[in-house]
Design an enzyme around this catalytic site. Structure first.
Site, PDB file in Angstrom:
ATOM      1  N   HIS A 244     -12.971   9.765   5.406  1.00 53.06           N
ATOM      2  CA  HIS A 244     -14.105   8.992   5.882  1.00 53.06           C
ATOM      3  C   HIS A 244     -13.022   7.943   6.604  1.00 53.06           C
ATOM      4  O   HIS A 244     -12.257   7.227   6.477  1.00 53.06           O
ATOM      5  CB  HIS A 244     -14.694   8.288   4.742  1.00 53.06           C
ATOM      6  CG  HIS A 244     -15.557   9.201   3.967  1.00 53.06           C
ATOM      7  ND1 HIS A 244     -16.672   9.762   4.228  1.00 53.06           N
ATOM      8  CD2 HIS A 244     -15.304   9.482   2.632  1.00 53.06           C
ATOM      9  CE1 HIS A 244     -17.191  10.349   3.350  1.00 53.06           C
ATOM     10  NE2 HIS A 244     -16.263  10.419   2.214  1.00 53.06           N
TER      11      HIS A 244
ATOM     12  N   HIS B  34       0.759   0.719   7.970  1.00 56.66           N
ATOM     13  CA  HIS B  34       1.171   1.397   6.501  1.00 56.66           C
ATOM     14  C   HIS B  34      -0.100   1.642   6.039  1.00 56.66           C
ATOM     15  O   HIS B  34      -1.278   1.422   6.227  1.00 56.66           O
ATOM     16  CB  HIS B  34       1.713   0.238   5.450  1.00 56.66           C
ATOM     17  CG  HIS B  34       0.987  -0.716   5.203  1.00 56.66           C
ATOM     18  ND1 HIS B  34       0.682  -1.996   6.025  1.00 56.66           N
ATOM     19  CD2 HIS B  34       0.164  -1.064   3.900  1.00 56.66           C
ATOM     20  CE1 HIS B  34      -0.435  -2.654   5.506  1.00 56.66           C
ATOM     21  NE2 HIS B  34      -0.422  -2.347   4.304  1.00 56.66           N
TER      22      HIS B  34
ATOM     23  N   HIS C 204       7.429  -2.313  13.616  1.00 56.22           N
ATOM     24  CA  HIS C 204       6.266  -2.945  13.320  1.00 56.22           C
ATOM     25  C   HIS C 204       5.048  -3.002  14.270  1.00 56.22           C
ATOM     26  O   HIS C 204       3.892  -3.251  14.089  1.00 56.22           O
ATOM     27  CB  HIS C 204       6.508  -4.776  13.361  1.00 56.22           C
ATOM     28  CG  HIS C 204       7.230  -4.964  12.015  1.00 56.22           C
ATOM     29  ND1 HIS C 204       6.657  -5.196  10.779  1.00 56.22           N
ATOM     30  CD2 HIS C 204       8.405  -5.127  11.727  1.00 56.22           C
ATOM     31  CE1 HIS C 204       7.563  -5.636   9.895  1.00 56.22           C
ATOM     32  NE2 HIS C 204       8.821  -5.543  10.404  1.00 56.22           N
TER      33      HIS C 204
ATOM     34  N   GLN D  44      -1.867   3.015   1.773  1.00 58.57           N
ATOM     35  CA  GLN D  44      -1.673   2.957   0.265  1.00 58.57           C
ATOM     36  C   GLN D  44      -2.005   4.087  -0.489  1.00 58.57           C
ATOM     37  O   GLN D  44      -2.722   5.016   0.180  1.00 58.57           O
ATOM     38  CB  GLN D  44      -2.544   1.659  -0.006  1.00 58.57           C
ATOM     39  CG  GLN D  44      -1.931   0.395   0.482  1.00 58.57           C
ATOM     40  CD  GLN D  44      -2.844  -0.920   0.051  1.00 58.57           C
ATOM     41  OE1 GLN D  44      -2.915  -1.108  -1.203  1.00 58.57           O
ATOM     42  NE2 GLN D  44      -3.258  -1.496   1.253  1.00 58.57           N
TER      43      GLN D  44
ATOM     44  N   GLN E 248     -29.113  -0.321   7.591  1.00 58.17           N
ATOM     45  CA  GLN E 248     -29.555   0.180   8.901  1.00 58.17           C
ATOM     46  C   GLN E 248     -28.604   0.275   9.918  1.00 58.17           C
ATOM     47  O   GLN E 248     -27.625  -0.197   9.990  1.00 58.17           O
ATOM     48  CB  GLN E 248     -30.470  -1.274   9.329  1.00 58.17           C
ATOM     49  CG  GLN E 248     -31.539  -1.940   8.297  1.00 58.17           C
ATOM     50  CD  GLN E 248     -32.802  -0.889   8.292  1.00 58.17           C
ATOM     51  OE1 GLN E 248     -33.608  -0.529   8.971  1.00 58.17           O
ATOM     52  NE2 GLN E 248     -32.713  -0.141   7.036  1.00 58.17           N
TER      53      GLN E 248
ATOM     54  N   HIS F  35       2.715  -4.735   9.411  1.00 60.35           N
ATOM     55  CA  HIS F  35       3.654  -3.460   9.819  1.00 60.35           C
ATOM     56  C   HIS F  35       2.556  -2.256   9.351  1.00 60.35           C
ATOM     57  O   HIS F  35       2.078  -2.255   8.174  1.00 60.35           O
ATOM     58  CB  HIS F  35       4.671  -3.299   8.804  1.00 60.35           C
ATOM     59  CG  HIS F  35       5.578  -2.440   8.838  1.00 60.35           C
ATOM     60  ND1 HIS F  35       7.004  -2.482   9.298  1.00 60.35           N
ATOM     61  CD2 HIS F  35       5.459  -0.775   9.111  1.00 60.35           C
ATOM     62  CE1 HIS F  35       7.664  -1.349   9.479  1.00 60.35           C
ATOM     63  NE2 HIS F  35       6.782  -0.550   9.492  1.00 60.35           N
TER      64      HIS F  35
END
Length: 274
Positions: free
Chosen positions: A205, A59, A8, A61, A230, A57
């Site tokens: 990105h 991780h 973790h 997706q 801005q 934890h």
């Protein structure tokens, strides 16, 4: 969800090169598997509660959908228009321009480049690009995967060193839309240095919200929400601050020193022994 490891307390920045490479391979495998059926495969990570990560934890997706999301559709349109006009990749042409200028480059590795794009909205936003043609994660060759594991370690260590604080961010990969049917029979991938330039160039990105300290973040409100975003500091300033806290040699073992947060732009700082 992709768990980066059993601990973790260890995210990508804390993992060894071999461990990060295993995450890269998992990203590529998911891109290949899901991309064979779905139009868009979005691989991303939200790090820190400031970016909505409710699970402590470390991780990432993976989402897959049968239509191009808005951001992907805009990128697809512009890359296709540029390729139709010039026969070359929009992002590789952009990268060549940035490499000549040099002032917004954060990391310049053999296979990967990190740049603060001139259109960046977030103070320390970066764009991660392969130096040679590659359209999606599944197409990365072994050398590019090794290089990616290395550059991720350097970039994330630099982010954490900037304010001597675990830097929150959202990062996501953009690659060529699918579906991508697997070739029959399977053929070995072409080496990256022999691939022709195509419409899409793989890129990631990084959107980190912190502004001047671990407790000050950029908020998109008011004029920015209703009129135009801005910048709070120039892309060139952001790039030099990030370069300052990058190590010339990164071994993924030594802990970042607290003094990294007080380094002044223009003063070399070696966070790892050479």
């Amino acid at each position: 969800m992709i768990c980066f490891g059993p601990d973790h307390g260890r995210g990508l920045v804390d993992m060894t090169h071999v461990e990060v490479r295993s995450v890269v391979d998992t990203w590529a495998a998911q891109d290949a598997e899901l991309g064979a059926r779905w139009r868009w495969v979005q691989i991303f990570e939200n790090r820190g509660t400031a970016m909505g990560a409710s699970n402590p934890h470390p991780h990432g997706q993976v989402w897959a959908c049968d239509a191009l999301p808005d951001e992907a559709a805009v990128e697809d349109t512009h890359q296709r228009e540029h390729f139709a006009r010039s026969g070359s990749s929009l992002l590789l042409d952009y990268l060549r321009t940035e490499l000549v200028a040099g002032e917004r480059i954060v990391l310049n590795e053999e296979d990967w480049v990190v740049v603060v794009p001139f259109w960046a909205m977030w103070p320390f936003e970066t764009l991660l690009l392969p130096r040679r043609p590659v359209s999606r994660l599944a197409d990365l060759d072994p050398a590019q995967r090794d290089g990616l594991a290395h550059v991720l370690g350097r970039l994330l260590a630099g982010y954490d060193a900037l304010f001597a604080h675990p830097f929150p961010f959202s990062m996501g990969w953009h690659g060529a839309p699918g579906p991508h049917p697997a070739p029959t029979p399977p053929t070995p991938p072409m080496p990256s240095d022999r691939r022709p330039e195509t419409v899409w160039q793989l890129h990631a990105h990084f959107y980190p919200p912190l502004l001047r300290s671990p407790t000050i973040r950029k908020h998109v409100v008011g004029y920015e929400m209703f009129a135009e975003v801005q910048r709070d500091l120039t892309p060139e300033d952001a790039a030099i601050r990030l370069r300052t806290v990058m190590s010339a040699s990164w071994d993924s073992v030594v802990t970042l020193p607290p003094t990294a947060a007080t380094a002044l732009p223009g003063s070399p700082l070696h966070l790892r022994p050479s």
